[in-house]
Design a protein around this motif. Sequence first.
Motif, PDB file in Angstrom:
ATOM      1  N   LEU A 381     -48.693 -40.365  22.424  1.00  0.00           N
ATOM      2  CA  LEU A 381     -47.597 -41.152  21.862  1.00  0.00           C
ATOM      3  C   LEU A 381     -46.555 -41.487  22.925  1.00  0.00           C
ATOM      4  N   GLU A 382     -46.357 -40.562  23.848  1.00  0.00           N
ATOM      5  CA  GLU A 382     -45.337 -40.766  24.882  1.00  0.00           C
ATOM      6  C   GLU A 382     -45.801 -41.795  25.911  1.00  0.00           C
ATOM      7  N   SER A 383     -47.102 -41.966  26.019  1.00  0.00           N
ATOM      8  CA  SER A 383     -47.596 -42.818  27.099  1.00  0.00           C
ATOM      9  C   SER A 383     -48.127 -44.145  26.574  1.00  0.00           C
ATOM     10  N   ASP A 384     -47.616 -44.594  25.453  1.00  0.00           N
ATOM     11  CA  ASP A 384     -48.136 -45.771  24.740  1.00  0.00           C
ATOM     12  C   ASP A 384     -49.562 -46.160  25.103  1.00  0.00           C
ATOM     13  N   ASP A 470     -35.355 -43.875  29.849  1.00  0.00           N
ATOM     14  CA  ASP A 470     -35.267 -45.230  29.305  1.00  0.00           C
ATOM     15  C   ASP A 470     -33.953 -45.466  28.567  1.00  0.00           C
ATOM     16  N   GLY A 471     -32.983 -44.620  28.778  1.00  0.00           N
ATOM     17  CA  GLY A 471     -31.721 -44.771  28.060  1.00  0.00           C
ATOM     18  C   GLY A 471     -31.614 -43.733  26.962  1.00  0.00           C
ATOM     19  N   PRO A 472     -30.447 -43.717  26.291  1.00  0.00           N
ATOM     20  CA  PRO A 472     -30.243 -42.684  25.276  1.00  0.00           C
ATOM     21  C   PRO A 472     -31.076 -42.955  24.019  1.00  0.00           C
TER      22      PRO A 472
END
Length: 477
Positions: A381-384, A470-472
């Motif tokens: 899921l984390e690595s699309d 990738d940002g908050p």
Amino acid sequence: MALRVYDTRSRTKRTFEPLIEGTVRLYACGITPYSPSHLGHARQAIAFDVIVRWLRHSGFAVDYVTNFTDIDDKIINVANAEGVDFSVVAERNIADYYQVMDAMNVLRADAYPRVTETIPEIIEMVEQLIEKGHAYIGNDGVYFEIDTAPEKYGQLTGQTLDMVRAGAGGRVDDTGSGKRDHRDFALWKLAKPGEPSWASPWGEGRPGWHIECSAMSLKHLGETFDIHGGGADLLFPHHEAEIFQSECCLGHDPVVKYWLHNGLINVDGEKMSKSLENFWTIGDTFEHVHPLELRYALLNARYRQPIEFNMAMLEESKKHHERMMEVYGRALVAAGSGDWNGCDSLEEAAERFTAGMNDDFNSRTAMVEVQSVVRDLRALLESDSDAGLVAAGVAWLDEFAGGILGLLPDAESVRAAQAEGESARDALAAKVEPLLEARAAARAAKDWPRADQIRDQLNELGVVVEDSPDGPVWRIE
RNA sequence: GCACGAGUGGCAGAGCAGCUAUGCAACGGACUGCAGAUCCGUGGACCCGGGUGCAAAUCCCGGCUUGUGCUCCA
């Protein structure tokens, strides 16, 4: 690969071969409903639930019977204290049993016979035991005479007649004054004034503690059946008494092919019991954790091992289950459920899971495989990566974590929970977005105190912010 | 006392003759203002004493500790 089960009577692991090919007849001793169900009941019910699920998964047609001992001294005591009929107490606690077991995904058994519905069969069995010379009529009831079948003594516990004769010296019980020998046990107890009772050839009374299981298993499963289960505390005298009754009445040996016993729950190193005040009802536990989290905790050891129960182990199981649910929910929403066949790592996990379950229902080994599939799925899921792999992982979890171990709610309610989370998120977004922007500005200006202050404000809204590459990202606590 | 189990790393808990269990925790690193999450990696164990084997956490003997049963109990 063949299923092997540990049989208490032979004290060995034996290859499982049912008496009738393709079918399994299983009787597990249920509860005496005199109080709300406790963790011991949960463990027993869940252990046999998983055993039944695995047998069915393995292709057997299973006839699963578990009983309610709905008339008994303890029920009568509670009813007297409350000034109600015994059936009121029994019905109330049976209803509690169904409710908590349903919540923990315990599948319903095929039959839940009750003692009060089996009186004619019990009387018939006692009559036969008297006819065959194994039982006698005392002044306060009918008793089974141990000396008529001494070779059956100690079948499950390895004790001999002499040991028990010596061990119980001076502790001869006071309820069976009509006994010829203190090791004899009651088949039928004549009623004292005011006690609930049924008519019998020997007078008004009620069944002794052990006879009901012999009668109910005979009535529902037949003269021989495959598996008899129950808690390890029932080994003696209950299950040994059943062996005496059933085998002497029916005239063949054995009546039960495999005896399976689940381990007990310990608290602070000792068996959970009311007298020690270390007692947890299932309802008490639900105050702290979700029913499926409790189920997870109770499957985290082999069914035969004792479980040391405390808040720390409960919290750990909660954490593991939450993590699994989070990954499963995200994956389900992202990709749905597909097919895990053809995926090497999932096939290997399935093989190890199967090997574990076939080794006397080792749910702990099975759980390890679930954990590793969850870990891999999270990484996916984390690595699309592609949706097909995610869907395969979901399917695997559906089948094994859900279908066999019963640890997942149904997909619909998972989707509903995810959707609910989404809408709660949407509802908060209007408040959260401006704060996030303000915090981003503060961080850009390296005004860390201000940034942290805003984070605290978000916490007060119940929102947790985590900065990622990738940002908050934020989520509701 | 007798019977039947169990003793594995900080914790939970597999393995039951040769091959990294695994998870949590810890530690190191990546990423980070901090925190968190995640990822990568590391260390660490087989109650004690004998015995059998080329080889034992795994088999045998003895001991110790502990649980359960012997009384109602899932």
